[in-house]
Scaffold this active site. Structure first.
Site, PDB file in Angstrom:
ATOM      1  N   LYS A   1       0.776  -1.252   0.041  1.00 55.60           N
ATOM      2  CA  LYS A   1       0.139  -0.037   0.031  1.00 55.60           C
ATOM      3  C   LYS A   1       0.776   1.191  -0.066  1.00 55.60           C
ATOM      4  O   LYS A   1       0.557   2.190  -0.851  1.00 55.60           O
ATOM      5  CB  LYS A   1      -1.091   0.026   1.324  1.00 55.60           C
ATOM      6  CG  LYS A   1      -2.335  -1.007   0.992  1.00 55.60           C
ATOM      7  CD  LYS A   1      -2.827  -1.291   2.312  1.00 55.60           C
ATOM      8  CE  LYS A   1      -3.978  -2.257   2.047  1.00 55.60           C
ATOM      9  NZ  LYS A   1      -4.607  -2.907   3.193  1.00 55.60           N
TER      10      LYS A   1
ATOM     11  N   GLN B   1      -5.086  -1.450   9.532  1.00 56.79           N
ATOM     12  CA  GLN B   1      -4.678  -2.670   8.981  1.00 56.79           C
ATOM     13  C   GLN B   1      -5.627  -3.781   9.657  1.00 56.79           C
ATOM     14  O   GLN B   1      -5.293  -3.906  11.253  1.00 56.79           O
ATOM     15  CB  GLN B   1      -3.270  -3.169   8.651  1.00 56.79           C
ATOM     16  CG  GLN B   1      -3.127  -4.372   7.972  1.00 56.79           C
ATOM     17  CD  GLN B   1      -3.903  -4.434   6.417  1.00 56.79           C
ATOM     18  OE1 GLN B   1      -3.565  -3.468   5.972  1.00 56.79           O
ATOM     19  NE2 GLN B   1      -4.338  -5.478   6.040  1.00 56.79           N
TER      20      GLN B   1
ATOM     21  N   ASP C   1     -11.599   2.581   3.750  1.00 56.23           N
ATOM     22  CA  ASP C   1     -11.779   1.218   3.801  1.00 56.23           C
ATOM     23  C   ASP C   1     -13.181   0.830   3.431  1.00 56.23           C
ATOM     24  O   ASP C   1     -13.790  -0.194   3.475  1.00 56.23           O
ATOM     25  CB  ASP C   1     -11.370   0.451   4.932  1.00 56.23           C
ATOM     26  CG  ASP C   1     -10.241  -0.520   4.682  1.00 56.23           C
ATOM     27  OD1 ASP C   1      -9.900  -0.935   3.419  1.00 56.23           O
ATOM     28  OD2 ASP C   1      -9.377  -0.812   5.550  1.00 56.23           O
TER      29      ASP C   1
END
Ligand code: NDP
Length: 296
Positions: free
Chosen positions: A54, A98, A121
């Protein structure tokens, strides 16, 4: 019939190129650089790889990347403080914590503390509610990537029968909402569904998000259907490690009209859509037009 292979790698490269061009225009015309903050707690090896990828992809498209690596024993209070400081930081337009988090941390509390406008997200309860009610939201990256590929392949999706196998909060449910938003007739199947193969054979669009290697064979596929395989399963075959999807590729490809392979299908779209979401969040934060074709 031999299915057309939907090349997710090429599609994702194109999405990243569009993001990069938009980021360059933002810098030139508005003096703005989108920024993505990624928080990693602990030493989970797969998570470390995801975070590294990422970071590299964020830099590649010209965005600022802010990495926060915290020890596994980080307290909930400290993590919440970090999230709140990122919420308040004007250089940060997207925040990603994460998952999975270490067991002592309350993932829902952490995710729901992220500013929904920065929740790239799309897991914050506000974004889940906005998506469910057809309002502008941040959309989870993997289903967004699937939607982009489906729109590209079909043009309009209205009226098509879609079956989503899997009802998780991160893939199955948001995928079904997005397809409903595009006026598909949507069925969500799961482990208690009766005669799953027959249900799947009714689908013009079949999305597999099950987490079971090669479970959906050609018998589950209507001739000419589009098959989107979200699954990522690591198996061993002939003594070698191999990555396979939730769809049995050879038998399904013999029946389908189009299919995503594993690897090289949905997988590469997830990071591309994370970058697209960060760009969208930055544009919204600055009252600028959103990038066309990169949102739901
Ligand atoms: P979950 O384990 O959270 O959900 C799996 C779903 O599949 C559940 O709803 C479950 O039903 C259903 N299911 C399990 N077994 C069966 C069965 N025998 N018949 C019908 N339905 C079944 O998985 P995720 O949604 O998180 O992930 C799904 C897959 O997608 C995994 O392979 C994962 O690795 C992959 N993935 C890929 C991503 C990418 O970037 N490409 C991103 C995220 C995930 P029930 O609810 O009844 O238990």
């Amino acid at each position: 019939m031999t299915a057309k292979v939907i090349d997710g790698k090429a599609f994702a490269a194109n999405v990243r190129a569009q993001v990069q061009a938009h980021v360059a225009r933002l810098a030139k015309d508005n003096g703005i650089q989108p920024g993505l903050a990624v928080v990693l707690v602990g030493e989970d090896p797969a998570s470390k790889v995801y975070v590294k990828n990422k970071h590299a992809s964020t830099i590649e498209v010209g965005m600022a990347s802010f990495e926060h690596r915290l020890p596994a024993e980080t307290s909930e209070a400290d993590l919440l403080d970090l999230v709140r400081s990122l919420n308040a930081d004007p250089k940060v337009h997207g925040i990603l914590v994460q998952l999975p988090l270490p067991a002592h941390l309350n993932s829902e509390l952490i995710i729901n503390t992220i500013d929904p406008a920065k929740d790239v997200d799309g897991f914050h309860i506000s974004n889940v509610g906005l998506l469910g009610t057809g309002q502008k939201s941040m959309v989870p990256c993997t289903p967004l990537g699937c939607l982009m590929m489906l729109r590209d392949h079909h043009g309009k999706l209205a009226g098509l029968n879609a079956v989503v196998v899997g009802r998780s909060n991160i893939v199955g449910k948001p995928m079904a909402q997005l397809l409903l938003g595009d006026s598909c007739t949507v069925t969500i199947a799961h482990s208690r569904t009766k005669d799953l193969a027959a249900v799947c054979r009714g689908a013009d669009i079949l999305v597999a998000a099950v987490g079971r290697p090669e479970m959906l064979t050609g018998d589950y596929v209507k001739p000419g259907a589009t098959v989107i395989d979200v699954g990522i399963n690591r198996i061993e075959r002939d003594g070698k490690a191999k990555l396979v999807g939730d769809v049995h590729y050879e038998s399904a490809a013999a029946v389908a009209g189009a299919i995503t392979p594993v690897p090289g299908g949905v997988g590469p779209m997830t990071i591309a859509c994370l970058l697209a979401n960060t760009l969208t969040a930055c544009c919204r934060a600055n009252g600028l037009a959103e990038p066309e074709g990169l949102t739901a």
